[in-house]
Design an enzyme around this catalytic site. Structure first.
Site, mmCIF file in Angstrom:
data_model
loop_
_atom_site.group_PDB
_atom_site.id
_atom_site.type_symbol
_atom_site.label_atom_id
_atom_site.label_comp_id
_atom_site.label_asym_id
_atom_site.label_seq_id
_atom_site.Cartn_x
_atom_site.Cartn_y
_atom_site.Cartn_z
ATOM 1 N N GLY A 1 -5.380 7.008 -5.208
ATOM 2 C CA GLY A 1 -4.084 7.441 -5.741
ATOM 3 C C GLY A 1 -3.753 8.892 -5.437
ATOM 4 N N THR B 1 2.369 -0.827 -6.918
ATOM 5 C CA THR B 1 1.786 -0.976 -8.261
ATOM 6 C C THR B 1 2.293 0.122 -9.195
ATOM 7 O OG1 THR B 1 -0.197 -1.756 -7.097
ATOM 8 C CG2 THR B 1 -0.426 -1.283 -9.454
ATOM 9 N N SER C 1 -4.813 3.635 3.370
ATOM 10 C CA SER C 1 -4.886 2.768 2.198
ATOM 11 C C SER C 1 -4.994 1.299 2.631
ATOM 12 C CB SER C 1 -3.649 2.987 1.317
ATOM 13 O OG SER C 1 -3.731 2.228 0.148
ATOM 14 N N ARG D 1 5.756 5.493 1.655
ATOM 15 C CA ARG D 1 4.661 6.468 1.620
ATOM 16 C C ARG D 1 4.428 6.935 3.047
ATOM 17 N NH1 ARG D 1 -1.323 4.904 -0.758
ATOM 18 N NH2 ARG D 1 -1.923 7.038 -1.252
ATOM 19 N N ARG E 1 -7.352 2.642 -5.960
ATOM 20 C CA ARG E 1 -8.466 3.198 -5.199
ATOM 21 C C ARG E 1 -8.587 4.686 -5.516
ATOM 22 N NH1 ARG E 1 -9.548 5.832 -0.330
ATOM 23 N NH2 ARG E 1 -7.309 6.108 -0.051
ATOM 24 N N HIS F 1 8.118 -7.706 -0.649
ATOM 25 C CA HIS F 1 7.779 -6.953 0.569
ATOM 26 C C HIS F 1 8.669 -7.401 1.734
ATOM 27 C CE1 HIS F 1 4.400 -5.170 -1.392
ATOM 28 N NE2 HIS F 1 3.658 -6.254 -1.443
ATOM 29 N N GLY G 1 2.732 2.221 -2.802
ATOM 30 C CA GLY G 1 3.016 2.657 -4.166
ATOM 31 C C GLY G 1 3.666 1.567 -5.017
ATOM 32 N N LYS H 1 0.796 -1.242 0.000
ATOM 33 C CA LYS H 1 0.000 0.000 0.000
ATOM 34 C C LYS H 1 0.829 1.293 0.000
ATOM 35 C CE LYS H 1 -3.112 -1.347 -0.752
ATOM 36 N NZ LYS H 1 -3.147 -2.194 -1.995
HETATM 37 P P1 A3P Z 1 -4.875 4.523 -2.157
HETATM 38 O O1 A3P Z 1 -5.539 3.404 -1.443
HETATM 39 O O2 A3P Z 1 -4.462 5.633 -1.229
HETATM 40 O O3 A3P Z 1 -5.638 5.029 -3.311
HETATM 41 P P2 A3P Z 1 0.317 -0.745 -3.478
HETATM 42 O O4 A3P Z 1 0.447 -0.746 -4.946
HETATM 43 O O5 A3P Z 1 1.644 -0.673 -2.768
HETATM 44 O O6 A3P Z 1 -0.567 -1.811 -2.974
HETATM 45 O O7 A3P Z 1 -0.363 0.645 -3.096
HETATM 46 C C1 A3P Z 1 -1.689 0.912 -3.471
HETATM 47 C C2 A3P Z 1 -1.918 2.403 -3.400
HETATM 48 O O8 A3P Z 1 -1.293 3.043 -4.510
HETATM 49 C C3 A3P Z 1 -3.394 2.739 -3.476
HETATM 50 O O9 A3P Z 1 -3.494 3.973 -2.744
HETATM 51 C C4 A3P Z 1 -3.568 2.932 -4.980
HETATM 52 O O10 A3P Z 1 -4.720 3.647 -5.321
HETATM 53 C C5 A3P Z 1 -2.301 3.685 -5.310
HETATM 54 N N1 A3P Z 1 -1.913 3.590 -6.719
HETATM 55 C C6 A3P Z 1 -2.022 2.527 -7.542
HETATM 56 N N2 A3P Z 1 -1.539 2.849 -8.764
HETATM 57 C C7 A3P Z 1 -1.122 4.137 -8.709
HETATM 58 C C8 A3P Z 1 -0.554 5.037 -9.665
HETATM 59 N N3 A3P Z 1 -0.324 4.665 -10.906
HETATM 60 N N4 A3P Z 1 -0.253 6.295 -9.243
HETATM 61 C C9 A3P Z 1 -0.487 6.672 -7.978
HETATM 62 N N5 A3P Z 1 -1.037 5.875 -7.031
HETATM 63 C C10 A3P Z 1 -1.345 4.616 -7.385
#
Ligand code: A3P
Length: 299
Positions: free
Chosen positions: A265, A52, A138, A130, A263, A108, A50, A48
């Site tokens: 972002g 992805t 998140s 983050r 979600r 992770h 960043g 959670k």
């Molecule tokens: P939010 O829940 O705050 O929206 P991870 O990839 O480590 O699981 O983190 C997921 C978080 O990164 C979620 O945050 C998601 O919406 C956000 N996220 C996914 N893709 C993104 C992108 N391309 N740019 C910015 N944030 C992104």
């Protein structure tokens, strides 16, 4: 069981970190059997923070001419996670992308557990983190999706308590971040440390630096244009609109659908959820854990 993965009874305490039970063995296999090649790129992160986004950026930087594949495949299919997709069932890796110049994996696993593996080669590491309050919010949303099948939603106050006690997968948050942060201080050529907020506020200059760090700099007259293209194709707005990323389908290796990785972002969403009291508590913890050792971040 996979369905119920939250709470003290669900996370296992291994060498100072809280691990999801289903990943204890795969993590052990990664530690014992994964031998990174000098050309490998390893993305490390807490869930959670960043992951992805960075997966898509690393893929787009390294495989520039194939970045259109991001429209067809979820970033987690393009950059597999060592303990989730690669060393899942046996000591032999499932995926090795042997044709590529740079294999990109993510993990992770805390640096404290993976140090020997990562130090055994000249592989490059990228770590994303983050701010703790947005990470908590998140995580809370994500867990509630997971718990949808259960009747009770997970109260935010409980999530905040657990977060502060270190009870998140691969937590404590602060120990995970500091493990990699210290490595970036000791070996800046080996580890590129970036925060979600830095990337959001100035993506162009950070993507440029990231590409240089990876040994794949953008070159030519249209350097800026190329970087802009990469930033755009990995932006939340563009990525989250691809059918594959809107899909309710779950991959074989995970219980939640592909769309659960997208979600909102945004930076600062915690302000819409956390009480002043929780914010004060987390800020005090951040000052104690980060600022006191010279990492001025997260408050
Ligand atoms: P939010 O829940 O705050 O929206 P991870 O990839 O480590 O699981 O983190 C997921 C978080 O990164 C979620 O945050 C998601 O919406 C956000 N996220 C996914 N893709 C993104 C992108 N391309 N740019 C910015 N944030 C992104």
């Amino acid at each position: 069981s996979q369905g119920k993965w939250w709470g003290d009874d669900c996370l296992r305490h291994v060498d100072g970190f809280w691990l999801l039970p289903q990943f204890v063995e795969p993590i052990d296999r990664v530690i014992k059997h994964f031998r990174p090649l000098p050309s490998d790129i390893i993305l490390a992160s807490l869930p959670k923070t960043g992951t992805t986004w960075l997966k898509s950026l690393l893929f787009a930087i390294v495989h520039r001419s194939s970045k259109h594949r991001l429209a067809m495949k979820n970033p987690h299919e393009l950059v597999p996670t060592l303990e989730v997709q690669v060393y899942t069932a046996s000591d032999e890796p499932l995926t090795t992308n042997p044709c590529s110049t740079h294999r990109i994996f993510s993990t992770h696993i805390p640096y404290q557990l993976l140090a020997e593996t990562l130090d055994s080669s000249d592989c490059r590491i990228v770590y994303v983190t983050r701010n703790p309050k947005d990470t908590l919010v998140s995580t809370w949303h994500f867990v509630n999706k997971w718990k949808k099948a259960e009747k009770e939603p997970w109260p935010l106050e409980v999530a905040a308590d657990k977060f502060c006690d270190g009870l998140i997968p691969c937590g404590p948050y602060y120990d995970h971040v500091m493990g990699y942060k210290k490595l970036s201080w000791e070996k800046p050529n080996k580890l590129f440390f970036i925060t979600y907020e830095e990337l959001m506020s100035d993506p162009i200059s950070h993507v440029k630096k990231l590409a240089e760090f990876l040994g794949c700099p953008f070159e030519g007259d249209d350097e800026e244009g190329q970087i802009e293209e990469v930033v755009k194709c990995c932006s939340f707005r563009v990525l989250s609109e691809h059918e594959v990323n809107k899909s309710e389908e779950s991959p074989a290796w995970f219980q939640l659908p592909y769309n659960s990785f997208f979600r909102k972002g945004a930076v600062g969403d915690h302000k819409n959820y956390l009480s002043d009291e929780i914010i004060e508590h987390i800020d005090a913890l951040t000052i104690e854990k980060f600022h006191s050792v010279g990492f001025m971040y997260g408050v």
